[in-house]
Scaffold this active site. Structure first.
Site, mmCIF file in Angstrom:
data_model
loop_
_atom_site.group_PDB
_atom_site.id
_atom_site.type_symbol
_atom_site.label_atom_id
_atom_site.label_comp_id
_atom_site.label_asym_id
_atom_site.label_seq_id
_atom_site.Cartn_x
_atom_site.Cartn_y
_atom_site.Cartn_z
ATOM 1 N N LYS A 53 4.916 -1.832 8.216
ATOM 2 C CA LYS A 53 5.958 -1.162 7.622
ATOM 3 C C LYS A 53 7.456 -1.663 7.860
ATOM 4 O O LYS A 53 7.913 -1.516 8.931
ATOM 5 C CB LYS A 53 5.955 0.319 8.031
ATOM 6 N N GLY B 18 11.720 2.183 2.569
ATOM 7 C CA GLY B 18 11.068 0.921 2.581
ATOM 8 C C GLY B 18 9.919 0.573 1.973
ATOM 9 O O GLY B 18 9.324 1.479 1.094
ATOM 10 N N ASP C 153 5.484 19.137 11.640
ATOM 11 C CA ASP C 153 5.262 18.703 10.246
ATOM 12 C C ASP C 153 3.597 18.277 10.013
ATOM 13 O O ASP C 153 3.599 17.455 9.319
ATOM 14 C CB ASP C 153 6.146 17.635 9.978
ATOM 15 N N LYS D 205 5.257 2.793 -0.999
ATOM 16 C CA LYS D 205 6.596 2.665 -0.980
ATOM 17 C C LYS D 205 7.389 3.873 -0.806
ATOM 18 O O LYS D 205 6.787 5.097 -1.035
ATOM 19 C CB LYS D 205 6.922 1.769 -2.360
ATOM 20 N N ILE E 2 1.058 -1.169 0.137
ATOM 21 C CA ILE E 2 -0.105 0.069 0.053
ATOM 22 C C ILE E 2 0.833 1.360 0.103
ATOM 23 O O ILE E 2 0.119 2.377 -0.007
ATOM 24 C CB ILE E 2 -1.122 0.168 1.130
ATOM 25 N N SER F 209 11.521 5.920 0.078
ATOM 26 C CA SER F 209 12.825 5.592 0.159
ATOM 27 C C SER F 209 13.265 4.685 1.448
ATOM 28 O O SER F 209 14.481 4.067 1.568
ATOM 29 C CB SER F 209 13.762 6.943 0.394
ATOM 30 N N VAL G 243 5.499 -0.341 2.755
ATOM 31 C CA VAL G 243 4.029 -0.725 3.547
ATOM 32 C C VAL G 243 3.367 -1.654 3.000
ATOM 33 O O VAL G 243 2.847 -1.394 1.792
ATOM 34 C CB VAL G 243 3.629 0.507 4.125
#
EC number: 2.7.11.24
Length: 569
Positions: A42, A25, A139, A21, A19, A23, A27
């Protein structure tokens, strides 16, 4: 033996599809075969390649353990690595959410006033909890707020978050601050250092709420100057007193020389919005940070009359300084690896107990189940994210551990006191449930002694999970096998979890009474009829909030939200 089967979680999850992708890895969605819950797993690979990335991962998993709240995404489990010293990847199990707020906004142009109100309420409620722990997210943006079709929101991605302590310097450098400019407070424009303040997150929430109202970003600046132009076009030019607090010299000079602009009435900019919502929005978007309300003050705004209730808007005790000692010292990759391993043990209570007592031997048998789990991830990637044929195992009994033992050594002694040897006050990891609460604090007991979502931190060790697994912890003992079995049974009974919460499932044609208190205590052996009656009572909607949870209630203006592609966690 039960002891050896307790920690092998790779066989516990059945991978469904990719579901997300990035840098970092991959999920994947998966099914927890012990509980039937849908989860997101993840895989974060090569986490120690860069020290800054490893520190960010440590910061996030630590904060998500400490900040247990219904409006914050939950880590349900972290798989035990094959060895303490040689692991490079980690597998983090999250509760599965449908999408993120960015996709919800993009896919829905008919969100109602009830949607607007409920979305903002959840975001502010989460922010109150975060800020009272002295944590600042830094953030916040729609992509970092996960969402379900039933309108449940959860804040995620704490990789840039920081914890403020009383003795920290007044000015903190933000050299890693790379958050999206569109949601950045004006006092941060062009700056990479500033004073810690919860007002930066309040501004971001204001920008997100404005985007919910209009369906598009409020201040989509192309650069710092354009960003300031957009802000002043709506809010007017700030006072000279406010300008002097802008730390970036160029931004300060630009604002000082700017022609005088009058603020645009919010009723003109947002003509279809609730007037009460606009009054609150104007407070959230005050140019001067000292004029913005705290999350708690915002929750007390008249806009939330009938919805807000203090008892379901808890505060969090400030996080102890010891939890983030690594942020205040120069640490090596080996130090961070040890600290991450320590966080992983929070989700493996028996191993954690040995670790805390100093009896942990650091010898782990490498379970072949983890190899099989890795092959499932690789198979999904090769098949374009879809689950193909089941990946065959190398051996018939894949749950049995290999015979090889990997020995790990402790971090070599240093001149300074090793930060990993200090035992901080901690919030134990939670093996958890999968249902996302729709009403505030669903499934939450205020009284349970092992409830990790309690407002007051609980230093007691968490109950050992009753789930079976195939991870093997090799421990040497002079006692006989029978004595060892008795010891393990005694430990398991001692940390047997009690039921301190009750499921409240969402059913069709019902919605929740958001004005009712959702704190309630259920005994371990509650009467079935009483439980059913309580569930039924809590799922009855009362106007004008009938249907606000968007689960098919009778309020015809509220419906299940549409959403696009699922996001990465």
């Amino acid at each position: 033996m039960d002891f050896f089967s307790e920690y092998g979680d790779a066989n516990r999850y059945k991978i469904q599809e990719v579901i997300g992708k990035g840098s970092y890895g991959v999920v994947c969605s998966a099914i927890d075969q012990h509980t039937g819950d849908k989860v997101a797993i993840k895989k974060i690979h090569n986490i120690f390649e860069h020290l800054s990335d490893a520190a960010r991962i440590l910061r996030e998993i630590k904060l998500l353990r400490l900040l247990r709240h219904p409006d914050i995404v939950e880590i349900k489990h972290i798989m035990l690595p094959p060895s303490r010293r040689d692991f490079k990847d980690i597998y983090v199990v999250f509760e599965l959410m449908d999408t993120d707020l960015h996709q919800v906004i993009k896919a829905n142009d008919d969100l109602t006033k009830e949607h607007h109100q409920f979305f903002l309420y959840q975001m502010l409620r989460a922010l109150k909890y975060i800020h009272t722990a002295n944590v600042y997210h830094r953030d916040l943006k729609p992509k970092n707020i996960l969402a379900n079709a039933n309108c449940k929101l959860k804040i995620c991605d704490f990789g840039l978050a920081r914890v403020a302590f009383n003795d920290t310097p007044t000015t903190v450098f933000w050299t890693d601050y790379v958050a999206t400019r569109w949601y950045r407070a004006p006092e941060l424009c062009g700056s990479f250092f500033t004073k810690y303040s919860p007002a930066i997150d309040i501004w971001s929430i204001g920008c997100i709420f404005a985007e919910i109202l209009t369906g598009k970003p409020l201040f989509p600046g192309k650069n710092v100057v354009h960003q300031l132009d957009l802000m002043t076009d709506l809010l007017g030019t700030p006072s000279m007193d406010t300008v002097t607090r802008i730390r970036n010299e160029k931004a300060r000079r630009y604002l000082s020389s700017m022609r005088k602009k009058q603020p645009v009435p919010f009723s003109e900019r947002f003509p279809k919005a609730d007037p009460a919502a606009l009054k609150l929005l104007q407070r959230l978007l005050a140019f001067d940070p000292k004029d913005r309300p705290t999350a708690e003050e915002a929750l007390a705004d008249p806009y939330f009359k009938g919805l807000a209730k203090a008892e379901r808007e808890p505060s969090c005790q400030p996080i102890t300084k010891m939890e983030f000692e690594f942020e205040r010292r120069k640490v090596t990759k080996e130090d961070v690896k040890e600290l991450i391993f320590r966080e992983i043990l929070e989700y493996h209570p028996q191993l954690l107990k040995d670790y805390m007592n100093g009896t942990e031997k650091t010898n782990f048998l490498y379970p072949s189940a983890l190899d099989n789990f890795r092959r499932q991830f690789a198979n999904l990637e090769e098949n374009g994210g879809k689950n193909g044929d089941a990946v065959p195992s190398d051996r018939k009994h894949v749950s049995l551990p290999r015979t090889t033992t990997v020995h790990s050594a402790p971090i070599p002694p240093k001149d300074h006191q090793n930060i990993t040897s200090q035992v901080p006050q901690r919030i134990p990891g939670r093996t958890g449930r999968g249902a996302c609460p729709v009403i505030p604090f669903e499934n939450l007991s205020a009284m349970g002694p092992y409830n990790q979502r309690r407002v007051v931190r609980n230093p007691v060790l968490p109950p050992a999970t009753t789930n079976l697994s195939a991870y093997a912890y090799h421990r040497k003992s002079d006692s006989s096998e029978r004595e060892l079995q008795q010891e393990l049974e005694k430990d398991r009974m001692r940390y047997q979890p009690s039921e301190h919460f009750m499921d409240a499932k969402v059913v069709s044609h019902m919605s929740h009474d958001l004005r009712a208190s959702s704190y309630y205590v259920s005994k371990a052996k509650s009467d079935v009829a009483d439980r059913a009656a309580l569930q039924s009572n809590m799922m009855q909607g009362i106007g004008p909030f009938n249907g606000i949870a968007a689960v098919g209630g009778n309020y015809n203006k509220v419906s299940t939200v549409q959403y696009g592609v699922s996001r990465m966690y």
